[in-house]
Design an enzyme around this catalytic site. Structure first.
Site, PDB file in Angstrom:
ATOM      1  N   CYS A  98       0.936  -1.121   0.030  1.00 50.64           N
ATOM      2  CA  CYS A  98      -0.171  -0.073   0.033  1.00 50.64           C
ATOM      3  C   CYS A  98       0.963   0.971  -0.028  1.00 50.64           C
ATOM      4  O   CYS A  98       2.129   1.230  -0.131  1.00 50.64           O
ATOM      5  CB  CYS A  98      -0.708  -0.058   1.192  1.00 50.64           C
ATOM      6  SG  CYS A  98      -0.037  -0.037   2.759  1.00 50.64           S
TER       7      CYS A  98
ATOM      8  N   CYS B 148       3.873   1.618   2.257  1.00 46.11           N
ATOM      9  CA  CYS B 148       5.241   0.800   1.998  1.00 46.11           C
ATOM     10  C   CYS B 148       6.043   1.846   1.086  1.00 46.11           C
ATOM     11  O   CYS B 148       7.338   1.608   1.229  1.00 46.11           O
ATOM     12  CB  CYS B 148       4.824  -0.454   1.148  1.00 46.11           C
ATOM     13  SG  CYS B 148       3.839  -1.573   2.187  1.00 46.11           S
TER      14      CYS B 148
ATOM     15  N   ASP C  28      -1.996  32.506 -25.465  1.00 42.79           N
ATOM     16  CA  ASP C  28      -0.642  33.089 -25.797  1.00 42.79           C
ATOM     17  C   ASP C  28      -0.504  32.581 -27.339  1.00 42.79           C
ATOM     18  O   ASP C  28       0.409  32.141 -27.724  1.00 42.79           O
ATOM     19  CB  ASP C  28       0.545  32.906 -25.071  1.00 42.79           C
ATOM     20  CG  ASP C  28       1.796  33.743 -25.500  1.00 42.79           C
ATOM     21  OD1 ASP C  28       1.553  34.706 -26.220  1.00 42.79           O
ATOM     22  OD2 ASP C  28       2.928  33.355 -24.969  1.00 42.79           O
TER      23      ASP C  28
END
Length: 581
Positions: free
Chosen positions: A99, A102, A509
């Site tokens: 998980c 870890c 832009d």
């Protein structure tokens, strides 16, 4: 030792790896039991790192390899990459990852060594990258703390990781298929009972349909529910709960109650509800696994592009040789032919022409490059061949950096993901308490039979199923990061997705014009009425079809096929030469 003592010892789970403690095992000063001395030493290392709270936060995956320190570390020196600054890097696969806790443990354990410059673990791809200054031979010693904690480390192999993910995905798909088959057939049987009503069907017929439903549903629930049952049992065996606990309890109690109803010959059974719930939950699991698999494939594709062989020019002899990207060094001269993808970052020495950088920058229009211009890996040469002085290649190049950015984006948790994680920790106990109060409320206060009160409690567990909370947000985040990467947008933080929902103005832009990135010739209709113009247009389209330039391709695709000349362009005295620029 007495028989009771032996049974008690066998029932204890190791405080580190979660496996049963056989015999007395090993115990520490706090009375925690371990299955072996390796697990006890790993727990001591966790305490030295100041991560005592990890055991309370982590969730052991019953389908993953338990983190037991019983593996030898393979030889790693040959897999170390060293750049021109003396920085060493190695990529490793981590087996036994359980998980997110870890991930923190592995990174902290390795980074505790002052010689380590960076230790990054990605839970999605299970890839560990460690960088350090010093001798390459230090690799074994620097990553050894992760081995002492019970994780198995192997040189990173994308094909092996893909095979493991495919096996897990196939198992989920089989479970989903079994649940779907059972849900569909049990639903058909249930429709007959519902349509008949309370008095329209004989007791023997109704009982036969209920038993037929049980015969289909019970084996299917036992098989298709394994992903949830294993996870729930792993959490409960350690005195914790997770999202799969209320799911498992609800499905098992529903099946058990339905079997009891069938045995007692009652009007209603709920096999259809249990199988349909499992079916929809497994659909969510499969979609989540597929989204994460797609994210891993996106990273793998970028890494594969970064590792393509490169043509290196020997200026003394003029000979070309193909080198693996990992063997290319700064200062070498790479030659990239027309139509080939650039595999290095560097500066153009000789040649000029247009390159397609849409993979790297997202800009659809080609860019003209001349000697002295910088180019990056991933661009496609559209014009004349280019000679490029290499600045970076392979794992040090732009494509590899893009892959690392995608991995980091998938690893970070957005605000809603973190909120879902916090809520999920309190969700299961709250749901269990609500079901328990429902049972006692109907039984003790209302005064109905305990059996009927249990049915109400089971309904609470089913209705409050946390599938959306557990899967929707993470799956959406991972799928969005992968989809954006395929469109040339790198997501460096999932928070950007949440902020995007609040945007009400977009400032571009540009030169005042937005394009789709696909050029399209205009005004061709005016030429179609003139036979001479039609012929010239057809010859131009045939010539354009031979070029990879985006404008040429646009013209070739826009001209109707019946205008193309019968003889290939270039025959009959006409030819075309594509010039750079």
């Amino acid at each position: 030792m007495t028989g009771a003592g032996r049974e008690d010892a066998a029932a204890v789970a190791c405080a580190h790896c979660g496996q049963p403690v056989i015999g007395r095992g090993t115990a520490d000063a706090a009375g925690k039991r371990y299955c072996c001395t390796g697990c006890a030493a790993a727990a001591d290392l966790v305490r030295e790192l100041g991560l005592d709270g990890l055991y309370a936060r982590r969730t052991l995956d019953p389908t993953a390899r338990p983190p037991r320190p019983d593996e030898e570390l393979p030889e790693l020196v040959s897999h170390v990459r060293t750049d021109d600054r003396g920085r060493n890097t190695i990529d490793l696969m981590v087996d036994g990852l359980q998980c997110a806790a870890c991930v923190q443990l592995i990174e902290r354990a390795i980074a505790a060594d002052d010689r380590v410059a960076d230790a990054r673990m990605n839970m999605t791809t299970r890839r560990l990258r460690v960088a350090w200054q010093g001798a390459p031979e230090l690799a074994d010693r620097l990553v050894n703390p992760a081995v002492r904690l019970g994780y198995r480390l192997l040189p990173y192999d994308a094909e092996r990781m893909a095979a493991a993910d495919d096996a897990q995905g196939r198992e989920l798909i089989r479970a989903m298929a079994v649940a779907g088959f059972a849900a569909g057939n049990v639903m058909l049987l249930s429709i007959g009972i519902w349509a008949a009503g309370d008095a329209g069907m004989g007791e023997a017929t109704r009982s036969l349909l209920h038993w037929a439903s049980a015969l289909i549903a019970l084996p299917a629930i036992a098989y298709a529910g394994r992903p949830f049952f294993k996870s729930a049992w792993s959490a409960l065996s350690r005195g914790r709960t997770n999202m799969d606990v209320p799911i498992s309890i609800g499905v098992i109690l529903t099946a058990a109650a339905s079997l009891a109803h069938t045995w007692r010959g009652e009007l209603h059974a709920y096999f259809d509800s249990a199988t349909m719930l499992l079916f929809f939950l497994l659909i969510g699991r499969v979609l989540d696994a597929r989204a994460r698999g797609q994210a891993r494939r996106t990273v793998a594709e970028l890494i594969a592009l970064a590792r393509q062989p490169v043509s290196i020019l020997d200026e003394a002899t003029g000979a070309l040789r193909r080198l693996a990207a990992s063997d290319v060094r700064p200062g070498m001269i790479a030659r990239v032919a027309a139509g080939e993808r650039i595999g290095v970052d560097g500066v153009v020495l000789r040649g000029q022409g247009e390159i397609d950088q849409s993979l790297v920058t997202g800009e659809s229009l080609p860019r003209m490059v001349v000697p002295g211009d910088r180019v990056t890996g991933g661009a496609v040469v559209l014009g004349a061949p280019l000679d490029i002085r290499v600045d970076a290649a392979g794992e040090d190049g732009q494509l590899a950096e893009m892959a690392r950015l995608i991995e980091a984006a998938e690893q970070r948790r957005a605000g809603r993901v973190a909120f879902a994680d916090r809520v999920s920790r309190a969700y299961a106990p709250t749901v269990h308490l609500a079901a328990l109060l429902t049972f006692f409320g109907w039984w003790a206060l209302v005064g109905i039979d305990w059996y009927d009160a249990l049915s109400h409690a089971v309904a609470v567990l089913i209705i409050t199923c946390p599938c959306a909370l557990a899967l929707a947000v993470p799956a959406t985040q991972v799928a969005a990061a992968s989809a954006l990467a395929r469109r040339g947008v790198l997501l460096q933080s999932p928070l950007a997705l949440e902020r995007l929902g609040q945007v009400d103005h977009v400032v571009l832009d540009k030169t005042g014009t937005l394009t789709l990135g696909r050029p399209r010739p205009v005004g061709l209709e005016a030429l179609l009425g003139d036979a001479d113009a039609r012929a010239r247009l057809g010859r131009a389209a045939a010539l354009a079809a031979m070029s990879r330039h985006p404008l040429s391709q646009a013209l070739a695709q826009a001209v109707p096929a019946d205008l193309l000349p019968v003889a290939p362009a270039g025959e009959g005295g006409e030819t075309a030469v594509e010039q750079a620029g």
